[in-house]
Each structure stands twice: as C-alpha cells, then as structure tokens.
Scaffold this motif. Structure first.
Motif, PDB file in Angstrom:
ATOM      1  N   THR A   1       0.616  -1.214   0.005  1.00 58.61           N
ATOM      2  CA  THR A   1      -0.118  -0.258  -0.155  1.00 58.61           C
ATOM      3  C   THR A   1       1.023   0.711   0.037  1.00 58.61           C
ATOM      4  O   THR A   1       2.091   0.927   0.094  1.00 58.61           O
ATOM      5  CB  THR A   1      -1.243   0.325   1.160  1.00 58.61           C
ATOM      6  N   PRO A   2       0.225   2.526  -0.040  1.00 58.41           N
ATOM      7  CA  PRO A   2       1.226   3.751  -0.026  1.00 58.41           C
ATOM      8  C   PRO A   2       2.197   3.621   1.077  1.00 58.41           C
ATOM      9  O   PRO A   2       3.159   4.243   1.080  1.00 58.41           O
ATOM     10  CB  PRO A   2       0.325   4.756  -0.156  1.00 58.41           C
ATOM     11  N   ARG A   3       1.452   3.542   1.942  1.00 56.29           N
ATOM     12  CA  ARG A   3       2.371   3.450   3.527  1.00 56.29           C
ATOM     13  C   ARG A   3       3.550   2.500   3.278  1.00 56.29           C
ATOM     14  O   ARG A   3       5.028   2.888   3.764  1.00 56.29           O
ATOM     15  CB  ARG A   3       1.853   4.009   4.701  1.00 56.29           C
ATOM     16  N   LYS A   4       3.139   1.434   3.135  1.00 54.48           N
ATOM     17  CA  LYS A   4       3.687  -0.002   3.970  1.00 54.48           C
ATOM     18  C   LYS A   4       3.838  -1.297   3.322  1.00 54.48           C
ATOM     19  O   LYS A   4       2.133  -1.035   2.537  1.00 54.48           O
ATOM     20  CB  LYS A   4       3.765  -0.484   5.382  1.00 54.48           C
ATOM     21  N   TRP A   5       4.484  -2.334   3.040  1.00 54.57           N
ATOM     22  CA  TRP A   5       4.222  -3.830   2.928  1.00 54.57           C
ATOM     23  C   TRP A   5       3.698  -4.014   4.317  1.00 54.57           C
ATOM     24  O   TRP A   5       4.281  -4.294   4.863  1.00 54.57           O
ATOM     25  CB  TRP A   5       5.387  -3.941   2.072  1.00 54.57           C
ATOM     26  N   GLU A   6       2.904  -5.279   4.094  1.00 51.34           N
ATOM     27  CA  GLU A   6       2.767  -5.812   4.862  1.00 51.34           C
ATOM     28  C   GLU A   6       3.068  -7.231   4.406  1.00 51.34           C
ATOM     29  O   GLU A   6       2.407  -7.915   3.526  1.00 51.34           O
ATOM     30  CB  GLU A   6       1.351  -5.952   4.986  1.00 51.34           C
ATOM     31  N   PHE A   7       3.400  -8.334   5.166  1.00 50.91           N
ATOM     32  CA  PHE A   7       4.161  -9.472   5.162  1.00 50.91           C
ATOM     33  C   PHE A   7       3.382 -10.932   5.580  1.00 50.91           C
ATOM     34  O   PHE A   7       3.667 -10.291   7.487  1.00 50.91           O
ATOM     35  CB  PHE A   7       5.749  -9.484   4.654  1.00 50.91           C
ATOM     36  N   GLU A   8       3.269 -11.915   5.064  1.00 53.58           N
ATOM     37  CA  GLU A   8       3.400 -13.361   5.700  1.00 53.58           C
ATOM     38  C   GLU A   8       4.284 -14.300   5.549  1.00 53.58           C
ATOM     39  O   GLU A   8       4.407 -14.734   4.534  1.00 53.58           O
ATOM     40  CB  GLU A   8       2.228 -13.657   5.661  1.00 53.58           C
ATOM     41  N   LEU A   9       4.906 -14.010   6.738  1.00 55.84           N
ATOM     42  CA  LEU A   9       6.457 -14.686   6.219  1.00 55.84           C
ATOM     43  C   LEU A   9       6.045 -16.716   7.495  1.00 55.84           C
ATOM     44  O   LEU A   9       5.889 -16.413   8.808  1.00 55.84           O
ATOM     45  CB  LEU A   9       7.735 -14.560   6.282  1.00 55.84           C
TER      46      LEU A   9
END
Length: 218
Positions: free
Chosen positions: A107-115
């Motif tokens: 998204t514009p502000r950040k990246w969400e990860f599931e690792l």
C-alpha cells in the motif's frame, strides 16, 4: 517447528518497495518470487483500474528491464517483473534464512508480509538481520500453524470431520440456526446424543491443536 510471522515494512526500506513506489489508492499483491540467477522475479497482482499508473511508474525505473503481463482474472492482472534486485536486502535475508513468503500486499505507506520461518530461532536471526541492514520491522503476530502431531485434519477423526462438515453445511452454526442435532442424526444414521458428542469432541480437538497450542508454546 515452523513459525509464521505477520509483519509490516515501510516501502522505502527495501528495494522492491522503492521500485514499485505504490501511489495513493493502489494495492499490489505479491504472489510469488521465482529465483532467477542472482535475483528473483516477483509476480504481482494489480487491479485493472490501476494498471496505467502502475505500468507508467515502472517504465521510469532504471532497474526494471521488462514487465510482462501473465494473466488476468476477476478484474486484476498478473505481471512478472524482471529487475535488478541483487541489492534488495530484505528478500536476500528471506532467501538466506530459508523463509517463505506466504502473502504480501503493498500500500502507499507500507508492505504487509506473512512469512514462514523454519523455527523461532530463525525468525530471531531475521529480526537481527533486518536491524543490521536498517530495515524497520513491525511484527504484529507470531504463531505456530498447528501441533506437529495433529495429522492432516488437525487431529479430527474421520467421523468427527464428517459430522462437523455436515453441521456447517446444513447451517447448524448459523444465526438463526438452520438445523438441529436431531436432523443431523437422522441424516447420519446415528443418535442425537452421538451427534452432540461428536461435535463437542471435534471442537475441543480443533481448539487444542490450533488456537490453544501456540498459546501454550509461547
């Protein structure tokens, strides 16, 4: 035992995030990273309404050599991005530590990860790695997927699984309830009491092998 971490990273803190420069209103989904020599090719889903701004932005990036349209489905387009990603420290760390990207959304502000990591120790190594390379991690959740000895159905017996699936399909857990244990018993050819006991044991087993198990470990 493997461990899954849900975390976020500012887009400016890693190479791919800087290249994509997610603009306001756009959400990009990372489907996979395919190793290719010294780098990896990311496969990205983009909503069709954002295709023009997405492709126009990448056309300006010197590190991008090619953007290929792979597929289109449900109003989204899948792209393969060929780029010079050798200096992307975030994905280098993921590869070096044997982690797996299960899900990622920009998204514009950040990246969400599931690792997924092989174990808690490897996750700790990854956190130290990111700190050393100036990558800001916001870890929101850490959990084990299931008990290692729970089996293919989280410990449920075939009879428990059959009863629980039927109860769900017939609306036993709906509000308002669409069927009774008596109706389920007639369909299964058993007593009302047997259905009640199967459902009770199935729910206890599921909770013990999923929700409750990580809490005990932590």
């Amino acid at each position: 035992m493997s461990v899954i971490a849900e975390l976020s990273v500012p887009g400016d803190d890693f190479g791919l995030g800087r290249v994509l420069e997610v603009v306001s209103g756009i959400s990009i989904e990372l489907e996979s990273m395919v190793p290719m020599g010294e780098t990896a090719i990311p496969f990205l889903w983009v909503h069709d309404s954002h295709r023009d701004s997405f492709t126009a932005n990448l056309a300006k990036q010197e590190v991008v050599s090619e953007l290929t349209e792979i597929d289109a489905l449900d109003g989204k387009t899948l792209y393969a991005l060929e780029w010079d990603g050798k200096t992307d420290e975030l994905f280098r760390g993921i590869q070096q530590l044997g982690a797996q990207v299960l899900n990622a959304t920009g998204t514009p502000r950040k990246w969400e990860f599931e690792l997924r990591f092989p174990d808690h120790e490897t996750l700790s190594d990854f956190q130290r790695y990111c700190q050393h390379h100036g990558i800001t991690l916001d870890v929101r959740r850490i959990y084990n997927p299931t008990r290692p000895d729970s089996g293919p159905w989280f410990g449920l017996t075939p009879v428990q699984r059959e009863t629980l699936l039927l109860a769900t399909e017939r609306g036993y857990y709906d509000i308002p309830r669409q069927c009774t244990t008596l109706a389920l018993a007639e369909e299964l050819g058993v007593s009302d009491q047997a259905v009640t006991e199967r459902l009770r044991r199935a729910i206890v087993t599921l909770v013990s092998n999923t929700v409750q198990y990580p809490a005990r470990e932590e």
